[in-house]
Design a protein around this motif. Structure first.
Motif, PDB file in Angstrom:
ATOM      1  N   GLY A 174       0.719  -1.207  -0.107  1.00  0.00           N
ATOM      2  CA  GLY A 174      -0.057  -0.084  -0.017  1.00  0.00           C
ATOM      3  C   GLY A 174       0.826   1.001   0.092  1.00  0.00           C
ATOM      4  N   GLU A 175       0.695   2.080   1.084  1.00  0.00           N
ATOM      5  CA  GLU A 175       1.396   3.188   1.328  1.00  0.00           C
ATOM      6  C   GLU A 175       2.964   3.083   1.047  1.00  0.00           C
ATOM      7  OE1 GLU A 175       0.074   5.233   4.526  1.00  0.00           O
ATOM      8  OE2 GLU A 175      -1.789   5.464   3.980  1.00  0.00           O
ATOM      9  N   SER A 176       3.643   4.040   0.623  1.00  0.00           N
ATOM     10  CA  SER A 176       4.996   4.095   0.605  1.00  0.00           C
ATOM     11  C   SER A 176       5.500   4.389   2.227  1.00  0.00           C
ATOM     12  CB  SER A 176       5.533   5.199  -0.162  1.00  0.00           C
ATOM     13  OG  SER A 176       5.271   6.475   0.192  1.00  0.00           O
ATOM     14  N   VAL A 177       7.063   4.166   2.565  1.00  0.00           N
ATOM     15  CA  VAL A 177       7.545   4.445   3.636  1.00  0.00           C
ATOM     16  C   VAL A 177       8.899   5.087   3.427  1.00  0.00           C
ATOM     17  CG1 VAL A 177       6.213   2.636   4.877  1.00  0.00           C
ATOM     18  CG2 VAL A 177       8.547   1.822   3.682  1.00  0.00           C
ATOM     19  N   THR A 178       9.262   5.729   4.713  1.00  0.00           N
ATOM     20  CA  THR A 178      10.437   6.562   4.324  1.00  0.00           C
ATOM     21  C   THR A 178      11.545   5.515   5.015  1.00  0.00           C
ATOM     22  OG1 THR A 178      10.411   7.298   6.784  1.00  0.00           O
ATOM     23  CG2 THR A 178       9.415   8.624   5.104  1.00  0.00           C
ATOM     24  N   VAL A 179      12.738   6.027   4.555  1.00  0.00           N
ATOM     25  CA  VAL A 179      13.970   5.190   5.070  1.00  0.00           C
ATOM     26  C   VAL A 179      13.988   5.003   6.440  1.00  0.00           C
ATOM     27  CG1 VAL A 179      16.589   5.091   4.771  1.00  0.00           C
ATOM     28  CG2 VAL A 179      15.264   5.699   2.663  1.00  0.00           C
ATOM     29  N   LYS A 180      13.606   5.986   7.135  1.00  0.00           N
ATOM     30  CA  LYS A 180      13.816   6.032   8.667  1.00  0.00           C
ATOM     31  C   LYS A 180      12.753   5.331   9.166  1.00  0.00           C
ATOM     32  CE  LYS A 180      14.327   9.004  12.673  1.00  0.00           C
ATOM     33  NZ  LYS A 180      13.509   7.950  13.499  1.00  0.00           N
TER      34      LYS A 180
END
Length: 321
Positions: free
Chosen positions: A288-294
């Motif tokens: 689904g949604e994208s995520v950040t590296v952190k």
């Protein structure tokens, strides 16, 4: 026909006076006593020049032997390199994370990695790119390691967090050049005339003693036990003597699988990614949604911390946690 070394020669009668015989016996006694005194003097000189090793010598990393000499343990040593302090673990205001990428618990710090005389690893290349790989690394010829009846082993927390380790490494790294899971560097130090004796090598996540291409190594009077992989492994070593040693039992209670090991290895890489690309977004296929590296880093650390607390403190977590 008889061999010249066997064929008896003609007998000869030699007459010795009683006084001459007594004088010869006295001279022989004097020579024996001189030999004993000389050996005692040599032993005293070795003892007087011995480098004494204590717990404090291992607090911040591998003890690297880079000069010939006699090294002697003065107490039982439980290895917990760069481990957290009691205050850090029990801080009421700052939650303790054993896998905090900013703290580098159980790993060489960036400052240590940048120093060639400490634990070199640049751009994840070098002997310490997977962390501390040994309690003692022997990087010089003509070395005596006398455990002096004491035990050298990993603490349980360090054992869990550092999954590739030998109590004593015969050399400057765990793999030869161009071998192993990462690039451990190009310098290979092959040592000779080594003695390891008199004590116990205990809990370790891989080996009691490990090395490559060493020569003239004597291992004696050791009890090597609680190793995950092997008591002694020396690849391509020559003229080794192993005597009066008890090896085993092997540790059968191995707490984690390879995935945890991979997670520990990637932590230092994660710090670099977080420093450089913390807010960059990642989009995984069929998700689904994208995520950040952190967010990816934080999730991995959180899951690894749960494993740590479950194993070390027996804490149970919900299945959906």
């Amino acid at each position: 026909r008889n061999c010249v070394c066997y064929k008896p020669s003609q007998s000869q009668m030699i007459t010795v006076k009683d006084e001459e015989y007594k004088e010869a016996l006295q001279l022989l006694d004097i020579m024996k006593q001189e030999d004993i005194t000389e050996n005692q003097t040599e032993d005293e000189e070795i003892e007087n020049t011995a480098i004494h090793l204590k717990q404090s010598d291992f607090e911040h990393g591998t003890y690297r032997i880079k000069q010939c000499g006699h090294y002697k343990l003065m107490e039982d040593i439980s290895l917990n390199m760069n481990g957290p302090s009691e205050d850090e673990m029990n801080d009421e205001y700052i939650p303790f994370s054993p896998n905090d990428v900013m703290k580098y618990y159980y790993l060489p710090t960036w400052e240590q990695q940048a120093d060639e005389n400490e634990y070199p690893s640049q751009n994840f290349i070098g002997p310490y790119s997977l962390g501390f790989f040994a309690g003692i690394s022997v990087e010089a010829n003509d070395v005596i390691i006398d455990l002096n009846g004491y035990e050298l082993s990993m603490s349980y927390d360090f054992y869990l967090q550092q999954r590739f380790f030998a109590i004593i490494e015969l050399g400057n790294k765990q793999f030869e050049s161009r071998q192993g899971p990462v690039d451990f560097g190009r310098e290979n130090i092959h040592i000779k005339f080594i003695s390891i004796k008199n004590g116990v090598l205990g809990l370790t996540s891989h080996h009691g003693i490990h090395g490559a291409a060493a020569k003239e190594v004597t291992i004696s009077g050791l009890n090597i036990l609680n190793f995950d992989v092997g008591g002694i492994q020396c690849n391509g070593c020559k003229q080794m003597v192993i005597e009066d040693c008890d090896i085993g039992p092997q540790n059968m209670n191995i707490p984690v699988l390879g995935r945890y090991v991979h997670g520990r290895i990637v932590l230092s890489r994660l710090r670099y990614l977080v420093d450089e690309y913390a807010d960059e977004e990642l989009q995984y296929a069929n998700r689904g949604e994208s995520v950040t590296v952190k967010q990816v880093a934080d999730k991995l650390i959180e899951q690894m911390d749960m494993v740590y607390y479950h194993i070390t403190q027996g804490i149970e977590f919900d299945e959906d946690d």
